[in-house]
Design an enzyme around this catalytic site. Structure first.
Site, PDB file in Angstrom:
ATOM      1  N   GLN A  45     -53.556  -2.642  14.617  1.00 36.41           N
ATOM      2  CA  GLN A  45     -52.147  -2.998  14.701  1.00 36.41           C
ATOM      3  C   GLN A  45     -51.953  -4.377  14.108  1.00 36.41           C
ATOM      4  OE1 GLN A  45     -50.344  -2.287  18.457  1.00 36.41           O
ATOM      5  NE2 GLN A  45     -48.381  -3.174  17.916  1.00 36.41           N
ATOM      6  N   ASP A 177     -55.567 -15.098  -2.060  1.00 32.87           N
ATOM      7  CA  ASP A 177     -56.020 -15.322  -0.683  1.00 32.87           C
ATOM      8  C   ASP A 177     -57.413 -14.735  -0.453  1.00 32.87           C
ATOM      9  OD1 ASP A 177     -55.630 -16.442   1.837  1.00 32.87           O
ATOM     10  OD2 ASP A 177     -54.795 -14.591   2.670  1.00 32.87           O
TER      11      ASP A 177
END
Length: 396
Positions: A45, A177
């Site tokens: 999640q 990133d």
């Protein structure tokens, strides 16, 4: 440290994005190509979405060995939409396979895009994307290894990351990133590493026209502060040289466990100025990070090469790979494709055998759990195609 998108930080709190509600196990979703997928158990999640095991629809339930996952977010949220654009343009299975063949690679660590679409549930619309499934992220293993990787491991990892960066750069995108938590292992082959999280990937060269160098104060310090490029600190859009600079910082941290500016990450200007100072004197960076005599000369040469790149310049990836290969040769090794994720001694560069207890911890970290927030890859493209052929025969 989590990635910070400077210009978005305020907007995210006020945008009131909606959380995705739970999908039922066995729920059927249909992608844009009219292919049906069955949803399995939730395994992760994120901030606004959920990740479930997934497989092609059949009379069978989705097993724990499912080859794919489905990432679901409310359709009015933005991150998954942005990520989808990258995957649709640059990560179709046939694109990746063609690149692997033409470059004669054993594999390429870019997740494959299997499908996407919209799904209505209880009067709400959800966007979903079907992806490969992966195992543990490198950050967990790095921390389990007392925040050290061996010199060979770092060089092997970086060679594969250079392969990935060359591919996405050639497809007009930069990642911006690169870090251990965004690098995931193939679930059944721990010697294969994949770069994930393209939610903020930037199309630096749309239609072959490179974005111009332009400093934007509103975008200063975008990214994960300890690794982000000097360009990003100055509010400049990500570029190829920025990705390579970030990889350089990752290599140093993986070898030493620490970057010189990590003690003051709350002051982004200090971090930027430190990086600028060390870029002007790479030797001082090496002395700071590697006080012992056994300095990895290939890291210094890599950093010296990257710092000479202009903003719009295309890197010579093969030259950078050659530098890292020379590093492997210097320690009596070669590019054998083995990552050898083992503990190292006392912050040095010498690897030692991993303990049984530590090995068990790493293996347990690979088990898919609800706390996991990224994807895991257990089966290959061929496995998915085999399942498809088998089910077609059964249906006949």
């Amino acid at each position: 440290m989590p990635r910070v998108k400077a210009a978005q930080a305020g907007r995210q709190s006020s945008a009131k994005r909606h959380l995705a509600e739970q999908f039922a196990v066995g729920e059927i979703i249909t992608d844009m190509a009219k292919k049906e997928w069955k949803v399995g158990l939730p395994i992760g999640q994120g901030g606004f979405g959920c990740i479930y095991l997934a497989d092609m629809n059949s009379s069978e339930s989705v097993g724990s060995d499912a080859p794919c996952v489905v990432k679901v977010e409310p359709s009015d949220n933005g991150p998954l939409f942005t990520e989808l654009k990258f995957y649709q343009r640059a990560a179709k299975p046939e694109q990746i396979q063609k690149w692997i063949r033409t470059r004669k690679l054993k594999y390429l660590g870019v997740p494959k895009y299997w499908g996407s679409g919209l799904h209505d549930k209880n009067g709400k619309s959800y966007r979903f994307m079907i992806m490969d499934r992966f195992g543990s992220d490198l950050q967990k293993i790095y921390e389990a290894n007392a925040k050290r990787f061996s010199r060979k491991t770092v060089l092997q990892l970086s060679l594969r990351i250079l392969d990935i960066l060359e591919y996405i750069h050639e497809h007009e995108y930069v990642h911006g990133d690169i870090k251990a938590s965004n690098l995931l292992l193939n679930y059944k082959n721990p010697d294969q590493v994949y770069l994930v999280d393209y939610g903020l990937a930037y199309r630096y060269c749309p239609e072959g026209v490179h974005k111009e160098y332009k400093e934007d104060p509103k975008r200063c310090h975008d990214g994960t502060i300890e690794f982000t490029s000097i360009d990003a600190h100055n509010g400049v859009a990500p570029s190829r040289r920025g990705d390579l600079e970030i990889l350089g910082y990752c290599m140093i941290q993986w070898l030493t466990g620490h970057l010189p500016w990590e003690d003051n990450l709350k002051d982004p200007k200090y971090v930027r100025d430190s990086k600028i100072r060390y870029r002007e004197n790479i030797a001082s960076l090496m002395d700071k990070c590697f006080p012992e005599k056994n300095k990895p000369g290939e890291i210094a040469k890599y950093m010296e090469t990257v710092k000479l790149l202009d903003y719009t310049e295309k890197p010579l990836y093969e030259n950078l790979r050659d530098i890292l290969l020379q590093g492997l040769k210097a320690i009596g090794s070669k590019d054998d494709g083995k990552l050898d994720l083992s503990v190292v001694e006392n912050g040095g560069l010498k690897a030692k055998t991993i303990t049984k207890k530590r090995k068990k911890e790493i293996e347990e970290s690979k088990e898919p759990g609800v706390e996991d927030t990224e994807w895991s890859n257990t089966q290959t493209e061929e496995a998915i195609q085999t399942r498809s052929r088998t089910r077609k025969r059964v249906q006949k």
